[in-house]
Design a protein around this motif. Sequence first.
Motif, short mmCIF file in Angstrom:
data_model
loop_
_atom_site.label_atom_id
_atom_site.label_comp_id
_atom_site.label_asym_id
_atom_site.label_seq_id
_atom_site.Cartn_x
_atom_site.Cartn_y
_atom_site.Cartn_z
N ARG A 173 -30.53 37.79 6.80
CA ARG A 173 -31.56 38.79 6.54
C ARG A 173 -32.89 38.09 6.21
NH1 ARG A 173 -29.02 44.10 6.11
NH2 ARG A 173 -27.16 43.73 7.38
N PRO A 174 -34.01 38.71 6.58
CA PRO A 174 -35.30 38.04 6.36
C PRO A 174 -35.66 37.93 4.88
CG PRO A 174 -35.62 40.29 7.13
CD PRO A 174 -34.16 40.02 7.25
N MET A 175 -36.33 36.84 4.56
CA MET A 175 -36.93 36.64 3.24
C MET A 175 -38.42 36.43 3.44
SD MET A 175 -34.92 36.57 0.45
CE MET A 175 -35.75 35.44 -0.68
N SER A 220 -31.57 29.36 9.55
CA SER A 220 -30.27 30.03 9.54
C SER A 220 -30.36 31.50 9.87
CB SER A 220 -29.61 29.88 8.17
OG SER A 220 -30.43 30.41 7.16
N GLY A 221 -31.54 32.08 9.76
CA GLY A 221 -31.68 33.51 10.01
C GLY A 221 -32.41 33.79 11.29
N ARG A 222 -32.14 34.94 11.87
CA ARG A 222 -32.77 35.33 13.12
C ARG A 222 -34.19 35.83 12.90
NH1 ARG A 222 -32.98 40.29 15.81
NH2 ARG A 222 -33.15 40.18 18.08
N ALA A 223 -34.48 36.28 11.66
CA ALA A 223 -35.74 36.98 11.43
C ALA A 223 -36.94 36.05 11.37
CB ALA A 223 -35.65 37.78 10.13
N SER A 224 -36.72 34.77 11.17
CA SER A 224 -37.85 33.86 11.01
C SER A 224 -37.71 32.68 11.95
CB SER A 224 -37.92 33.37 9.56
OG SER A 224 -38.02 34.44 8.67
N MET A 226 -35.56 40.99 1.34
CA MET A 226 -35.82 42.17 2.16
C MET A 226 -34.55 42.68 2.85
SD MET A 226 -39.56 41.36 3.82
CE MET A 226 -39.02 40.12 4.97
N ALA A 227 -34.59 43.99 3.17
CA ALA A 227 -33.66 44.61 4.12
C ALA A 227 -32.20 44.47 3.73
CB ALA A 227 -33.90 44.03 5.52
N PHE A 228 -31.89 44.78 2.46
CA PHE A 228 -30.49 44.75 2.00
C PHE A 228 -29.90 43.35 2.16
CE2 PHE A 228 -29.70 49.51 3.19
CZ PHE A 228 -30.39 49.91 2.06
N ASN A 229 -30.56 42.33 1.66
CA ASN A 229 -30.05 40.99 1.88
C ASN A 229 -28.97 40.58 0.88
OD1 ASN A 229 -31.50 40.33 -0.46
ND2 ASN A 229 -32.24 38.39 0.37
N ARG A 230 -28.58 41.50 -0.01
CA ARG A 230 -27.39 41.27 -0.84
C ARG A 230 -26.56 42.55 -0.86
NH1 ARG A 230 -29.36 39.15 -5.22
NH2 ARG A 230 -28.66 36.99 -5.03
N ARG A 236 -23.36 54.12 0.44
CA ARG A 236 -23.52 55.04 1.57
C ARG A 236 -24.85 55.79 1.49
NH1 ARG A 236 -18.00 56.27 0.43
NH2 ARG A 236 -18.56 58.35 -0.34
N VAL A 237 -25.21 56.22 0.27
CA VAL A 237 -26.48 56.93 0.11
C VAL A 237 -27.65 56.00 0.44
CG1 VAL A 237 -28.01 58.10 -1.52
CG2 VAL A 237 -25.56 58.57 -1.56
N LEU A 238 -27.57 54.75 -0.01
CA LEU A 238 -28.63 53.80 0.30
C LEU A 238 -28.77 53.59 1.80
CD1 LEU A 238 -28.18 51.00 -2.40
CD2 LEU A 238 -29.95 52.74 -2.31
N LYS A 239 -27.65 53.47 2.51
CA LYS A 239 -27.72 53.26 3.96
C LYS A 239 -28.22 54.50 4.68
CE LYS A 239 -24.69 49.34 4.51
NZ LYS A 239 -23.60 48.70 5.28
N GLU A 240 -27.82 55.68 4.17
CA GLU A 240 -28.35 56.90 4.76
C GLU A 240 -29.85 57.02 4.55
OE1 GLU A 240 -26.12 59.92 2.82
OE2 GLU A 240 -24.25 59.49 3.91
N THR A 241 -30.33 56.53 3.41
CA THR A 241 -31.75 56.65 3.07
C THR A 241 -32.60 55.59 3.76
OG1 THR A 241 -31.10 57.51 0.89
CG2 THR A 241 -33.38 56.77 1.14
N TYR A 242 -32.12 54.34 3.78
CA TYR A 242 -32.95 53.23 4.25
C TYR A 242 -32.35 52.45 5.43
CZ TYR A 242 -34.81 53.72 -0.54
OH TYR A 242 -35.33 54.20 -1.70
N GLY A 243 -31.07 52.64 5.73
CA GLY A 243 -30.39 51.73 6.65
C GLY A 243 -31.03 51.60 8.01
N GLY A 244 -31.29 52.71 8.69
CA GLY A 244 -31.90 52.65 10.00
C GLY A 244 -33.31 52.08 9.95
N TYR A 245 -34.07 52.48 8.94
CA TYR A 245 -35.44 51.99 8.79
C TYR A 245 -35.45 50.48 8.56
CZ TYR A 245 -40.15 51.47 6.85
OH TYR A 245 -41.43 51.06 6.60
N TYR A 246 -34.55 49.99 7.71
CA TYR A 246 -34.51 48.55 7.44
C TYR A 246 -34.04 47.76 8.66
CZ TYR A 246 -35.44 48.96 2.42
OH TYR A 246 -36.03 49.18 1.19
N THR A 247 -33.16 48.34 9.47
CA THR A 247 -32.76 47.67 10.70
C THR A 247 -33.95 47.51 11.64
OG1 THR A 247 -30.49 48.52 10.54
CG2 THR A 247 -31.22 47.75 12.70
N LEU A 248 -34.75 48.57 11.77
CA LEU A 248 -35.99 48.47 12.54
C LEU A 248 -36.90 47.41 11.95
CD1 LEU A 248 -36.87 52.24 13.20
CD2 LEU A 248 -36.14 50.56 14.90
N GLY A 249 -36.97 47.36 10.63
CA GLY A 249 -37.84 46.40 9.96
C GLY A 249 -37.41 44.96 10.22
N ARG A 250 -36.11 44.72 10.30
CA ARG A 250 -35.64 43.37 10.60
C ARG A 250 -36.06 42.96 12.01
NH1 ARG A 250 -30.72 45.25 8.77
NH2 ARG A 250 -29.67 44.67 10.72
#
Length: 444
Positions: A198-200, A261-265, A306-310, A371-385
Amino acid sequence: MGEPPVAETAVDPTAADQTAADVIVVGAGPAGSATAYHLARTGLDVLLLEKTAFPREKVCGDGLTPRAVKELIAMGIDISEEAGWLRNRGLRVISGGRQMLLDWPDLASYPDFGLVRRRDDFDERLARAAEKAGARLFERCNVSGPVRDDRTGRITGVEAHLGEDKRRVTFRAPLVVAADGNSSRLSLAMGLHRDARRPMAVAVRTYFTSARSDDDYLESWFELHDRRDGQERLLPGYGWIFGMGDGTANVGLGAIKPSSSGRASSPGKEPDWREVLRAWTAGMPAEYGFTPDTMTAPIRGAALPMAFNRQPHYARGLLLVGDAGGMVNPFNGEGIAYAMESGRIAADVISGALIRRTPAQREQALQRYPRVLKETYGGYYTLGRAFAHLISQPKIMRLATQRGLNHPGAMRFLLKLLANLTDPRGGDAVDRVINGLTKVTPRA
């Protein structure tokens, strides 16, 4: 002016009734204080443990978007000018020799203004609000590790060193919330590690005495360069100038960290971010007044998870909120709004779980939190990555900085996307497009 300070209560922290609670919250930053506030408002007994004493320094841009303003209002914070808050109308974006003013969108779900306030004072306001709501705040309470049930491994409290004399105290509760920031020693002790894929990002900032102090807009510059070894590299990030209204400006930068090690950077040696900031401010227009003589604070830096990295965000009685759970927006590096929102969500799940009659029912209710966190932010954070990966490509970042401001409609779209400001129901065509994208994108 503003909320009156809450007088410290003289208590014996070694007494049994002071060390037991319904919920322990570790860390009194925005995530922890919001969690404690909303829990206390439901009548739960909450311990809020802060390792330092207020006021205390935190690296931040001091700028708050309408998402964060909404959470302040939900906590009953007085956000008036008389209480020391400075309002702003939106962003001034500067790139490729051009600039554009982008007002915060007019939405039913969020205010149409942002705020600015120094972070040392901001955090204390939230902690005192939690205390006023009924949470028991212990400052200078350095949590050293979890207390666990030997049979189940479930967290049942925390060990801490309290006060100037660092007395060892054991606090106990059936649920513990880790709001202890990016490093989150409590999460690590419970076996929850960061996901290196996940990106930092990193942020560095300082303060200058400047005529830019009074400004109706937050200012963002999208051309940062790393100049080493005779080369010039365009960095995936932006610089900011946030007027504080007191004769100073918060000046800093945020950028995605290189990682092999990460794809984001993109891989490579990490720049000296303080030098990048010095070089950027040295090249600013003279009227901004950003010189070594006008710098009023040292340059400080911090990592942005960022983006649920833990994950997972709930396990064995421990819930993660804010930076401890990697809640920072991967589009723009905003953390405070998501820290406060995740605290409110965690409090709602906890309060609902603790009224259940059996341990199995309570555990089932607590499993809702991830589950609530992923419903709230999951798709948006995937786009953000994906966005973070794209702008880490120098050609794409160069194209965006050179041509982005040629398209005002596209920039207004990007403002809503990057700041995550849409109406979830109804709204305009832009809202519907962004909401549709986040719904169909995998919630990882």
